[in-house]
Motif scaffolding. Structure first.
Motif, PDB file in Angstrom:
ATOM      1  N   GLY A 203      57.513  41.476  49.284  1.00 37.84           N
ATOM      2  CA  GLY A 203      56.326  41.089  48.518  1.00 37.84           C
ATOM      3  C   GLY A 203      56.418  39.671  47.994  1.00 37.84           C
ATOM      4  N   THR A 204      57.279  38.860  48.610  1.00 35.87           N
ATOM      5  CA  THR A 204      57.483  37.494  48.126  1.00 35.87           C
ATOM      6  C   THR A 204      56.243  36.619  48.313  1.00 35.87           C
ATOM      7  OG1 THR A 204      58.459  36.820  50.243  1.00 35.87           O
ATOM      8  CG2 THR A 204      59.968  37.586  48.539  1.00 35.87           C
ATOM      9  N   ARG A 205      55.527  36.795  49.417  1.00 33.70           N
ATOM     10  CA  ARG A 205      54.319  36.003  49.642  1.00 33.70           C
ATOM     11  C   ARG A 205      53.260  36.323  48.598  1.00 33.70           C
ATOM     12  NH1 ARG A 205      52.691  31.465  50.732  1.00 33.70           N
ATOM     13  NH2 ARG A 205      54.284  31.458  52.357  1.00 33.70           N
ATOM     14  N   ALA A 206      53.084  37.601  48.317  1.00 35.33           N
ATOM     15  CA  ALA A 206      52.115  38.001  47.300  1.00 35.33           C
ATOM     16  C   ALA A 206      52.488  37.411  45.943  1.00 35.33           C
ATOM     17  CB  ALA A 206      52.046  39.526  47.216  1.00 35.33           C
TER      18      ALA A 206
ATOM     19  N   GLU B  19      51.722  33.639  45.832  1.00 36.89           N
ATOM     20  CA  GLU B  19      50.281  33.359  45.758  1.00 36.89           C
ATOM     21  C   GLU B  19      49.731  33.700  44.380  1.00 36.89           C
ATOM     22  OE1 GLU B  19      48.382  31.753  48.031  1.00 36.89           O
ATOM     23  OE2 GLU B  19      50.339  31.449  48.947  1.00 36.89           O
ATOM     24  N   PHE B  20      50.212  34.773  43.783  1.00 38.69           N
ATOM     25  CA  PHE B  20      49.754  35.142  42.443  1.00 38.69           C
ATOM     26  C   PHE B  20      50.212  34.110  41.417  1.00 38.69           C
ATOM     27  CE2 PHE B  20      49.936  39.930  43.750  1.00 38.69           C
ATOM     28  CZ  PHE B  20      48.834  39.732  44.570  1.00 38.69           C
ATOM     29  N   LEU B  21      51.454  33.649  41.540  1.00 39.64           N
ATOM     30  CA  LEU B  21      51.982  32.665  40.596  1.00 39.64           C
ATOM     31  C   LEU B  21      51.269  31.320  40.705  1.00 39.64           C
ATOM     32  CD1 LEU B  21      55.853  33.258  40.667  1.00 39.64           C
ATOM     33  CD2 LEU B  21      54.334  33.484  38.690  1.00 39.64           C
ATOM     34  N   ARG B  22      50.796  30.995  41.884  1.00 40.49           N
ATOM     35  CA  ARG B  22      50.131  29.709  42.084  1.00 40.49           C
ATOM     36  C   ARG B  22      48.777  29.641  41.386  1.00 40.49           C
ATOM     37  NH1 ARG B  22      50.594  28.134  48.348  1.00 40.49           N
ATOM     38  NH2 ARG B  22      49.935  26.092  47.624  1.00 40.49           N
ATOM     39  N   LEU B  23      48.330  30.765  40.846  1.00 36.78           N
ATOM     40  CA  LEU B  23      47.133  30.746  40.021  1.00 36.78           C
ATOM     41  C   LEU B  23      47.403  30.046  38.693  1.00 36.78           C
ATOM     42  CD1 LEU B  23      45.856  34.430  40.443  1.00 36.78           C
ATOM     43  CD2 LEU B  23      44.954  32.392  41.556  1.00 36.78           C
TER      44      LEU B  23
ATOM     45  N   ARG C 166      55.584  48.035  42.289  1.00 36.21           N
ATOM     46  CA  ARG C 166      54.720  47.793  41.126  1.00 36.21           C
ATOM     47  C   ARG C 166      53.899  46.511  41.281  1.00 36.21           C
ATOM     48  NH1 ARG C 166      59.135  50.008  38.268  1.00 36.21           N
ATOM     49  NH2 ARG C 166      59.950  47.955  37.699  1.00 36.21           N
ATOM     50  N   LEU C 167      54.376  45.589  42.116  1.00 35.24           N
ATOM     51  CA  LEU C 167      53.601  44.379  42.379  1.00 35.24           C
ATOM     52  C   LEU C 167      52.282  44.745  43.067  1.00 35.24           C
ATOM     53  CD1 LEU C 167      53.758  41.274  42.127  1.00 35.24           C
ATOM     54  CD2 LEU C 167      54.705  41.223  44.431  1.00 35.24           C
ATOM     55  N   ILE C 168      52.269  45.879  43.763  1.00 33.05           N
ATOM     56  CA  ILE C 168      51.050  46.374  44.404  1.00 33.05           C
ATOM     57  C   ILE C 168      50.228  47.223  43.439  1.00 33.05           C
ATOM     58  CG2 ILE C 168      50.147  47.861  46.241  1.00 33.05           C
ATOM     59  CD1 ILE C 168      52.539  47.033  47.942  1.00 33.05           C
TER      60      ILE C 168
ATOM     61  N   SER D  78      31.889  32.732  47.344  1.00 31.32           N
ATOM     62  CA  SER D  78      31.118  33.952  47.566  1.00 31.32           C
ATOM     63  C   SER D  78      31.997  35.139  47.897  1.00 31.32           C
ATOM     64  CB  SER D  78      30.122  33.726  48.716  1.00 31.32           C
ATOM     65  OG  SER D  78      30.821  33.381  49.907  1.00 31.32           O
ATOM     66  N   LYS D  79      33.270  34.863  48.218  1.00 30.24           N
ATOM     67  CA  LYS D  79      34.165  35.942  48.626  1.00 30.24           C
ATOM     68  C   LYS D  79      35.441  35.955  47.788  1.00 30.24           C
ATOM     69  CE  LYS D  79      32.717  36.044  53.494  1.00 30.24           C
ATOM     70  NZ  LYS D  79      33.176  35.938  54.903  1.00 30.24           N
ATOM     71  N   PRO D  80      35.995  37.144  47.526  1.00 35.34           N
ATOM     72  CA  PRO D  80      37.310  37.217  46.875  1.00 35.34           C
ATOM     73  C   PRO D  80      38.386  36.787  47.860  1.00 35.34           C
ATOM     74  CG  PRO D  80      36.584  39.395  47.516  1.00 35.34           C
ATOM     75  CD  PRO D  80      35.434  38.462  47.802  1.00 35.34           C
ATOM     76  N   HIS D  81      39.578  36.568  47.348  1.00 32.99           N
ATOM     77  CA  HIS D  81      40.675  36.108  48.211  1.00 32.99           C
ATOM     78  C   HIS D  81      41.707  37.208  48.365  1.00 32.99           C
ATOM     79  CE1 HIS D  81      43.785  33.748  50.055  1.00 32.99           C
ATOM     80  NE2 HIS D  81      44.603  33.951  49.022  1.00 32.99           N
ATOM     81  N   CYS D  82      41.897  37.673  49.592  1.00 31.98           N
ATOM     82  CA  CYS D  82      42.957  38.622  49.898  1.00 31.98           C
ATOM     83  C   CYS D  82      44.010  37.919  50.739  1.00 31.98           C
ATOM     84  CB  CYS D  82      42.406  39.821  50.669  1.00 31.98           C
ATOM     85  SG  CYS D  82      41.325  40.895  49.683  1.00 31.98           S
ATOM     86  N   LEU D  83      45.212  38.439  50.714  1.00 33.14           N
ATOM     87  CA  LEU D  83      46.276  37.865  51.523  1.00 33.14           C
ATOM     88  C   LEU D  83      45.998  38.127  52.995  1.00 33.14           C
ATOM     89  CD1 LEU D  83      49.330  38.826  49.298  1.00 33.14           C
ATOM     90  CD2 LEU D  83      48.119  36.653  49.380  1.00 33.14           C
TER      91      LEU D  83
END
Length: 355
Positions: free
Chosen positions: A115-118, A121-125, A264-266, A309-314
Motif C-alpha cells: 500500500g506504499t503507492r496509496a 498519494e494520500f500524503l502528497r495532499l 487499515r489504510l484501505i 468534475s471527477k474524483p481521483h482514484c489510484l
C-alpha cells in the motif's frame, strides 16, 4: 576620366556595403542582448512567483485540498529515476520563502504490494509534504551515482518535509547502513500487510507482466507433495517482516520507524494518515473529508478537488482481482507465516490480526 569615375564609384559602394554590414551586425547583437536579458528576468520572476505563492492558493478553504499545483521540473537526465514533484504549498511558519533542494527527511521503505503507492498519494495532499512520484531506488540500485544525484529532489521551503518511497529498501541488506550514512535522524515508514495476501498480490502483478510464468503453487513450494515452502522465492521472502525489521533495528531505534497497516489504510485511510502525520510532526490536514470508498474497486479514492468534475482514484492495478490460488496452498502458507508473524508482533508491540 570615365575609368577613374567608375573606380571611385566602386570604392564608394564597397564602403557603403561595409557600413551596412556593421550596422546589421550591431542591430542583431543588440536584439540578442535584449532577448537574453528579458528572458532571464522572466525566468527569475516566474520561479520567484512559484516559490512565494501564498498557502491559500493551494488549499480550498476549509477542506485542505490542494487544487492549484505548480510543477517544478527535475533535472532531465534523472527524471526517470527521480521524477517530478508537485509544489503543494508553503510551510505554516512562512519564515523562509526560498525553496531549495535537499535530501529526504523521511522515507517510505516498504513493503512492495503493501500500500506504499496509496500512502504516498494520500500524503502528497498535505501542503507541507514534498515527495517525488516515482521510485528513485537510490540506496539499492543507484548508490554508485553519489549523493549529489540523489539530492535532485523537489524543491522545498523551510518547514516542508522532503520524502520518497522505494519499497525495495526494506528487504535490501545494504540499505540500512547507507541510509544511516545519509542521516541518522531520518524517519522511516513501513506499510505492512498480511504476508499471504501480499504474496498473492505480488504474484498477480508478476503474471500481468509475464503471463507465461509458472503457477503460484509450483513457485511457492519446493515440493508440492510434502508442502516444503521455498521461503527464498521473492513474493514469500518479502513477507518475513521480523527478519527484515531486525536488520533495520540494528541501525535505527524503534522511535524512528513507523508501521502502517495496509489493511487499515484501505478500511480507514484517514485514521492511518492521522498517525503518519503525527509521526512526521505535521499538522493534521489530511482527514476523512478527503476520502470516499469506491465499492467497485474496493479501495478508497480521493474526493474531487475544486474545479474537477471527477474524483481521483489510484491506477487500474489498485484493487484488481487476485490470481486464483489453491486454498490448500494458502492454508499451508498461513501455517508457515504464523510463527514469523508472532515474532513480528512481539518486536513491534502490535498485533495486526493476520490469520
Amino acid at each position: 576620366m570615365a575609368t577613374f569615375h567608375h573606380h571611385h564609384l566602386n570604392v564608394d559602394l564597397r564602403q557603403i556595403f561595409h557600413r551596412l554590414t556593421i550596422a546589421s551586425s550591431l542591430t542583431i547583437l543588440c536584439f540578442s542582448l535584449v532577448y537574453l536579458l528579458t528572458g532571464c528576468c522572466e525566468s527569475e520572476l516566474t520561479e520567484n512567483a512559484e516559490i512565494k505563492a501564498p498557502a491559500h492558493k493551494f488549499l480550498v478553504s476549509g477542506s485542505g485540498w490542494p487544487y492549484e499545483r505548480n510543477r517544478t521540473s527535475i533535472v532531465k537526465d534523472v527524471t526517470t529515476a527521480v521524477g517530478e514533484g508537485e509544489f503543494n504549498g508553503r510551510p505554516s511558519s512562512g519564515k523562509d520563502l526560498t525553496a531549495t533542494r535537499r535530501l529526504p527527511q523521511a522515507l517510505i521503505i516498504g513493503v512492495k504490494k503493501g500500500g506504499t503507492r496509496a500512502l504516498l498519494e494520500f500524503l502528497r495532499l498535505h501542503p507541507d509534504v514534498r515527495a517525488v512520484g516515482s521510485e528513485p531506488h537510490f540506496f539499492d540500485r543507484h548508490y554508485a551515482r553519489g549523493i549529489d544525484w540523489y539530492r535532485m529532489m523537489p524543491k522545498a521551503l523551510d518547514g516542508q518535509i522532503v520524502m520518497e518511497k522505494t519499497p525495495r529498501y526494506f528487504v535490501t541488506y545494504e540499505t540500512p547502513a547507507r541510509v544511516h550514512a545519509m542521516s541518522q535522524d531520518v524517519k522511516l515508514i513501513v506499510v505492512v500487510r498480511d504476508p499471504v495476501s501480499r504474496a498473492i498480490s505480488d504474484y498477480t502483478q508478476i503474471i500481468s507482466k509475464t503471463p507465461n510464468i509458472a503457477p503460484f503453487e509450483s513457485l511457492a513450494f519446493k515440493n508440492c507433495t510434502t508442502g516444503q515452502i521455498d521461503s527464498l522465492w521473492s513474493p514469500l521472502w518479502i513477507g518475513l517482516y521480523a527478519q527484515h525489521l531486525e536488520h533495520w533495528l540494528s541501525w535505527f531505534p524503534k522511535t524512528q520507524i513507523h508501521l502502517v497497516s495496509g489493511e487499515r489504510l484501505i478500511s480507514d485511510p484517514a485514521g492511518e494518515l492521522g498517525k503518519v502525520q503525527d509521526f512526521l510532526g505535521l499538522q493534521k490536514i489530511v482527514t476523512d473529508k478527503h476520502f470516499y470508498f469506491n465499492k467497485t474497486k474496493g479501495f478508497p479514492c480521493l474526493k474531487k478537488p475544486e474545479g474537477s468534475s471527477k474524483p481521483h482514484c489510484l491506477g487500474k492495478t489498485k484493487g484488481r482481482t487476485h490470481a486464483s490460488i489453491n486454498p490448500e496452498a494458502i492454508q499451508r502458507l498461513r501455517v508457515f507465516y504464523k510463527s514469523h508473524n508472532q515474532r513480528f508482533y512481539q518486536m513491534v508491540g502490535q498485533d495486526f490480526g493476520w490469520q
